[in-house]
Design an enzyme around this catalytic site. Structure first.
Site, PDB file in Angstrom:
ATOM      1  N   GLY A  49       0.852  -1.186   0.000  1.00 28.94           N
ATOM      2  CA  GLY A  49       0.000   0.000   0.000  1.00 28.94           C
ATOM      3  C   GLY A  49       0.883   1.229   0.000  1.00 28.94           C
ATOM      4  O   GLY A  49       2.086   1.140   0.284  1.00 28.94           O
ATOM      5  N   GLN A  54       2.826   9.813   1.761  1.00 32.76           N
ATOM      6  CA  GLN A  54       4.198   9.300   1.616  1.00 32.76           C
ATOM      7  C   GLN A  54       4.917   9.846   0.393  1.00 32.76           C
ATOM      8  O   GLN A  54       6.140   9.707   0.294  1.00 32.76           O
ATOM      9  CB  GLN A  54       4.196   7.769   1.576  1.00 32.76           C
ATOM     10  CG  GLN A  54       3.799   7.132   2.899  1.00 32.76           C
ATOM     11  CD  GLN A  54       3.710   5.631   2.783  1.00 32.76           C
ATOM     12  OE1 GLN A  54       2.698   5.097   2.358  1.00 32.76           O
ATOM     13  NE2 GLN A  54       4.781   4.933   3.124  1.00 32.76           N
ATOM     14  N   CYS A 102       7.253  -0.703   6.549  1.00 35.76           N
ATOM     15  CA  CYS A 102       6.735   0.489   5.866  1.00 35.76           C
ATOM     16  C   CYS A 102       7.797   1.006   4.908  1.00 35.76           C
ATOM     17  O   CYS A 102       8.983   1.058   5.267  1.00 35.76           O
ATOM     18  CB  CYS A 102       6.410   1.557   6.910  1.00 35.76           C
ATOM     19  SG  CYS A 102       5.775   3.091   6.215  1.00 35.76           S
ATOM     20  N   LEU A 103       7.366   1.410   3.722  1.00 38.86           N
ATOM     21  CA  LEU A 103       8.314   1.952   2.739  1.00 38.86           C
ATOM     22  C   LEU A 103       8.965   3.236   3.248  1.00 38.86           C
ATOM     23  O   LEU A 103      10.050   3.600   2.799  1.00 38.86           O
ATOM     24  CB  LEU A 103       7.603   2.210   1.408  1.00 38.86           C
ATOM     25  CG  LEU A 103       7.108   0.958   0.678  1.00 38.86           C
ATOM     26  CD1 LEU A 103       6.250   1.352  -0.524  1.00 38.86           C
ATOM     27  CD2 LEU A 103       8.280   0.088   0.234  1.00 38.86           C
ATOM     28  N   HIS A 144      -2.868   0.498   8.595  1.00 40.33           N
ATOM     29  CA  HIS A 144      -1.530   1.066   8.397  1.00 40.33           C
ATOM     30  C   HIS A 144      -1.588   2.236   7.395  1.00 40.33           C
ATOM     31  O   HIS A 144      -1.025   3.313   7.656  1.00 40.33           O
ATOM     32  CB  HIS A 144      -0.584  -0.034   7.914  1.00 40.33           C
ATOM     33  CG  HIS A 144       0.799   0.426   7.610  1.00 40.33           C
ATOM     34  ND1 HIS A 144       1.889   0.067   8.373  1.00 40.33           N
ATOM     35  CD2 HIS A 144       1.282   1.241   6.633  1.00 40.33           C
ATOM     36  CE1 HIS A 144       2.970   0.648   7.877  1.00 40.33           C
ATOM     37  NE2 HIS A 144       2.630   1.356   6.817  1.00 40.33           N
ATOM     38  N   GLU A 145      -2.261   2.008   6.263  1.00 39.39           N
ATOM     39  CA  GLU A 145      -2.306   3.056   5.223  1.00 39.39           C
ATOM     40  C   GLU A 145      -3.106   4.272   5.689  1.00 39.39           C
ATOM     41  O   GLU A 145      -2.711   5.413   5.443  1.00 39.39           O
ATOM     42  CB  GLU A 145      -2.877   2.501   3.913  1.00 39.39           C
ATOM     43  CG  GLU A 145      -2.036   1.409   3.269  1.00 39.39           C
ATOM     44  CD  GLU A 145      -0.554   1.738   3.168  1.00 39.39           C
ATOM     45  OE1 GLU A 145      -0.199   2.918   2.965  1.00 39.39           O
ATOM     46  OE2 GLU A 145       0.255   0.810   3.340  1.00 39.39           O
ATOM     47  N   HIS A 148      -1.252   6.662   7.879  1.00 41.32           N
ATOM     48  CA  HIS A 148      -0.387   7.628   7.178  1.00 41.32           C
ATOM     49  C   HIS A 148      -1.129   8.941   6.921  1.00 41.32           C
ATOM     50  O   HIS A 148      -0.543  10.019   6.993  1.00 41.32           O
ATOM     51  CB  HIS A 148       0.084   7.060   5.839  1.00 41.32           C
ATOM     52  CG  HIS A 148       1.253   6.137   5.939  1.00 41.32           C
ATOM     53  ND1 HIS A 148       2.465   6.514   6.457  1.00 41.32           N
ATOM     54  CD2 HIS A 148       1.405   4.843   5.557  1.00 41.32           C
ATOM     55  CE1 HIS A 148       3.322   5.495   6.396  1.00 41.32           C
ATOM     56  NE2 HIS A 148       2.696   4.462   5.855  1.00 41.32           N
TER      57      HIS A 148
END
Ligand code: NI
Length: 189
Positions: A49, A54, A102-103, A144-145, A148
């Protein structure tokens, strides 16, 4: 479509709360370039995701997709989903311990408590509304997404810091037991 730079932990932009997307602007296609970049960037980085936050755009849009993902080989599949103004409503109060990465936090994974069952509502890029009930790891990915979009990272939610691990050590020491445990969370999938 452009592969955009993904902001990394410590960048103040990751801490901003995103504004709702304007449904009229959505209908006029004004978010299409952002959506295309989000999908392209997520796929390029093998993310499950990616939130607009981000890539430094502070509007409530996330992309999710899981399909034979090398970063998360055990995750149930999620077809490509673009969620505009997503709203999460927990069903019940059951939680589970999810090992997240996480990226925006390269190299690190850690254990986070997430709701096990959720009702999710969102608009797609055409302005159509959608509703779905999700469970377990998929519910974890949504949480999680959407975190953000509120300027939160999974590291904020790690209560037992001894669970922090590199990705290699996750594979070596934690993945097998974790996958065994979360499989039992998914009898419904
Ligand atoms: Ni993330």
């Amino acid at each position: 479509m452009t592969v955009r730079d993904i902001l990394l932990l410590g960048d103040p932009e990751l801490r901003r709360v995103a504004a709702p997307a304007d449904p009229d602007a959505l209908a006029r296609g004004e978010y299409q370039e952002l959506v295309d970049d989000l999908v392209h960037t997520m796929r390029h980085a093998n993310g499950a995701g990616l939130a607009a936050t981000q890539i430094g755009v502070h509007v409530r849009i996330v992309a999710l997709e899981v399909d034979d993902n090398p970063r998360y080989p055990y995750k149930p599949k999620i077809p490509l989903t673009i969620a505009v103004n997503p709203v999460l409503e927990p069903i019940g109060d059951e939680t589970f311990a999810n090992y997240e990465g996480c990226l925006s936090v390269p190299g690190l994974r850690g254990m986070v408590a997430r709701r096990r069952h959720l009702r999710v509502r969102w608009l797609d890029p055409h302005g159509q509304s959608h509703e779905q009930v999700v469970h377990g790891l998929t519910a974890g990915t949504w949480q999680h997404e959407c975190d953000h979009l509120d300027g939160k990272l999974f590291v904020d939610r790690v209560t037992d810091t001894s669970t922090f691990t590199t990705w290699d050590n996750f594979k070596r020491h934690h993945e097998a037991a974790f996958v065994e445990r979360v499989k039992a969370l998914h009898p419904e999938e």
